[in-house]
Scaffold this motif. Structure first.
Motif, PDB file in Angstrom:
ATOM      1  N   SER A  18     113.838  36.947  17.054  1.00  0.00           N
ATOM      2  CA  SER A  18     112.551  36.510  16.504  1.00  0.00           C
ATOM      3  C   SER A  18     112.243  37.137  15.156  1.00  0.00           C
ATOM      4  N   LEU A  19     113.212  37.755  14.534  1.00  0.00           N
ATOM      5  CA  LEU A  19     112.973  38.463  13.279  1.00  0.00           C
ATOM      6  C   LEU A  19     112.534  37.548  12.140  1.00  0.00           C
ATOM      7  N   THR A  20     112.750  36.247  12.274  1.00  0.00           N
ATOM      8  CA  THR A  20     112.292  35.334  11.224  1.00  0.00           C
ATOM      9  C   THR A  20     110.773  35.381  11.064  1.00  0.00           C
ATOM     10  N   LEU A  21     110.063  35.793  12.126  1.00  0.00           N
ATOM     11  CA  LEU A  21     108.605  35.950  12.036  1.00  0.00           C
ATOM     12  C   LEU A  21     108.211  37.040  11.048  1.00  0.00           C
ATOM     13  N   PHE A  22     109.156  37.921  10.739  1.00  0.00           N
ATOM     14  CA  PHE A  22     108.861  39.081   9.912  1.00  0.00           C
ATOM     15  C   PHE A  22     109.455  38.990   8.517  1.00  0.00           C
ATOM     16  N   GLU A  23     109.933  37.816   8.138  1.00  0.00           N
ATOM     17  CA  GLU A  23     110.529  37.642   6.816  1.00  0.00           C
ATOM     18  C   GLU A  23     109.448  37.527   5.745  1.00  0.00           C
ATOM     19  N   GLY A  24     109.805  37.947   4.533  1.00  0.00           N
ATOM     20  CA  GLY A  24     108.919  37.802   3.389  1.00  0.00           C
ATOM     21  C   GLY A  24     107.752  38.753   3.360  1.00  0.00           C
ATOM     22  N   LEU A  25     107.900  39.902   3.972  1.00  0.00           N
ATOM     23  CA  LEU A  25     106.813  40.868   3.993  1.00  0.00           C
ATOM     24  C   LEU A  25     106.903  41.808   2.806  1.00  0.00           C
ATOM     25  N   SER A  26     105.770  42.364   2.438  1.00  0.00           N
ATOM     26  CA  SER A  26     105.756  43.336   1.349  1.00  0.00           C
ATOM     27  C   SER A  26     105.096  44.625   1.828  1.00  0.00           C
ATOM     28  N   VAL A  27     105.527  45.734   1.236  1.00  0.00           N
ATOM     29  CA  VAL A  27     104.966  47.031   1.590  1.00  0.00           C
ATOM     30  C   VAL A  27     103.506  47.064   1.165  1.00  0.00           C
ATOM     31  N   SER A  28     102.669  47.586   2.041  1.00  0.00           N
ATOM     32  CA  SER A  28     101.240  47.637   1.764  1.00  0.00           C
ATOM     33  C   SER A  28     100.706  49.028   2.065  1.00  0.00           C
ATOM     34  N   LEU A  84     106.972  49.454   7.217  1.00  0.00           N
ATOM     35  CA  LEU A  84     105.789  49.836   6.448  1.00  0.00           C
ATOM     36  C   LEU A  84     105.133  48.657   5.740  1.00  0.00           C
ATOM     37  N   CYS A  85     105.487  47.454   6.144  1.00  0.00           N
ATOM     38  CA  CYS A  85     104.913  46.246   5.544  1.00  0.00           C
ATOM     39  C   CYS A  85     103.652  45.821   6.283  1.00  0.00           C
ATOM     40  N   GLU A  86     102.819  45.097   5.563  1.00  0.00           N
ATOM     41  CA  GLU A  86     101.581  44.584   6.135  1.00  0.00           C
ATOM     42  C   GLU A  86     101.890  43.585   7.238  1.00  0.00           C
ATOM     43  N   ALA A  87     101.173  43.693   8.343  1.00  0.00           N
ATOM     44  CA  ALA A  87     101.373  42.800   9.483  1.00  0.00           C
ATOM     45  C   ALA A  87     100.413  41.617   9.400  1.00  0.00           C
ATOM     46  N   SER A  88     100.945  40.425   9.610  1.00  0.00           N
ATOM     47  CA  SER A  88     100.104  39.227   9.639  1.00  0.00           C
ATOM     48  C   SER A  88      99.548  39.034  11.053  1.00  0.00           C
ATOM     49  N   VAL A  90      99.994  36.481  12.984  1.00  0.00           N
ATOM     50  CA  VAL A  90     101.068  35.935  13.826  1.00  0.00           C
ATOM     51  C   VAL A  90     101.979  37.059  14.309  1.00  0.00           C
ATOM     52  N   GLN A  91     102.303  37.969  13.414  1.00  0.00           N
ATOM     53  CA  GLN A  91     103.173  39.087  13.788  1.00  0.00           C
ATOM     54  C   GLN A  91     102.474  40.014  14.779  1.00  0.00           C
ATOM     55  N   ILE A  92     101.198  40.263  14.555  1.00  0.00           N
ATOM     56  CA  ILE A  92     100.442  41.105  15.482  1.00  0.00           C
ATOM     57  C   ILE A  92     100.407  40.459  16.860  1.00  0.00           C
ATOM     58  N   SER A  93     100.174  39.162  16.909  1.00  0.00           N
ATOM     59  CA  SER A  93     100.148  38.443  18.184  1.00  0.00           C
ATOM     60  C   SER A  93     101.502  38.541  18.886  1.00  0.00           C
ATOM     61  N   PHE A  94     102.579  38.351  18.139  1.00  0.00           N
ATOM     62  CA  PHE A  94     103.922  38.467  18.716  1.00  0.00           C
ATOM     63  C   PHE A  94     104.134  39.869  19.275  1.00  0.00           C
ATOM     64  N   LEU A  95     103.776  40.889  18.500  1.00  0.00           N
ATOM     65  CA  LEU A  95     103.974  42.272  18.934  1.00  0.00           C
ATOM     66  C   LEU A  95     103.110  42.610  20.152  1.00  0.00           C
ATOM     67  N   GLU A  96     101.902  42.061  20.211  1.00  0.00           N
ATOM     68  CA  GLU A  96     101.057  42.260  21.394  1.00  0.00           C
ATOM     69  C   GLU A  96     101.735  41.706  22.638  1.00  0.00           C
ATOM     70  N   ASP A  97     102.256  40.491  22.521  1.00  0.00           N
ATOM     71  CA  ASP A  97     102.948  39.872  23.656  1.00  0.00           C
ATOM     72  C   ASP A  97     104.207  40.648  24.021  1.00  0.00           C
ATOM     73  N   PHE A  98     104.970  41.027  23.012  1.00  0.00           N
ATOM     74  CA  PHE A  98     106.220  41.742  23.241  1.00  0.00           C
ATOM     75  C   PHE A  98     105.967  43.073  23.952  1.00  0.00           C
ATOM     76  N   ILE A  99     105.014  43.838  23.470  1.00  0.00           N
ATOM     77  CA  ILE A  99     104.751  45.154  24.053  1.00  0.00           C
ATOM     78  C   ILE A  99     104.088  45.017  25.424  1.00  0.00           C
ATOM     79  N   SER A 100     103.389  43.928  25.666  1.00  0.00           N
ATOM     80  CA  SER A 100     102.875  43.656  27.014  1.00  0.00           C
ATOM     81  C   SER A 100     104.027  43.438  27.990  1.00  0.00           C
ATOM     82  N   LEU A 101     105.073  42.780  27.516  1.00  0.00           N
ATOM     83  CA  LEU A 101     106.259  42.595  28.359  1.00  0.00           C
ATOM     84  C   LEU A 101     106.941  43.928  28.640  1.00  0.00           C
ATOM     85  N   VAL A 102     106.962  44.793  27.656  1.00  0.00           N
ATOM     86  CA  VAL A 102     107.517  46.136  27.866  1.00  0.00           C
ATOM     87  C   VAL A 102     106.670  46.881  28.900  1.00  0.00           C
TER      88      VAL A 102
END
Length: 114
Positions: A18-28, A84-88, A90-102
């Protein structure tokens, strides 16, 4: 306990696919970063595990905290280039779901112990 299970390995593979969700990010420096999101979510879910299982023995709590640290290290490794890039949203939602599975893996591990 959790990190060395097939379920966890499958989740890491899912993250990698699912790393394509994290493409094109910039350090913030001002906004919430991937690191901030992951760290907060893991800490929150671990606290939830402890609250849901108040009778867990202290040594098991320490094992769970060590496992959570390993999960954090694994996520850091997989997401290293964007850590260290800014989270969108969509990315936050994905990470919430992912860590809930963990967290579900942690819940299952506790059930096996008790």
């Amino acid at each position: 306990m959790v990190v060395n299970t097939e379920g966890y390995e499958a989740l890491v593979e899912y993250l990698a696919s699912s790393l394509t969700l994290f493409e094109g990010l910039s350090v913030s420096e001002k906004s919430i970063t991937i690191e901030d999101v992951v760290t907060d979510l893991i800490a929150t879910q671990l606290m939830t595990v402890f609250l849901q299982n108040p009778d867990i023995e202290q040594d098991v709590r320490f094992q769970l905290m060590q496992e959570a640290d390993l999960v954090l290290a694994d996520l850091n490794q997989v997401l290293e280039g964007i850590w260290l890039c800014e989270a969108s949203d969509v990315q936050i939602s994905f990470l919430e779901d992912f860590i809930s599975l963990v967290k579900n893996l942690f819940d299952s591990a506790i059930l096996k112990i008790y």
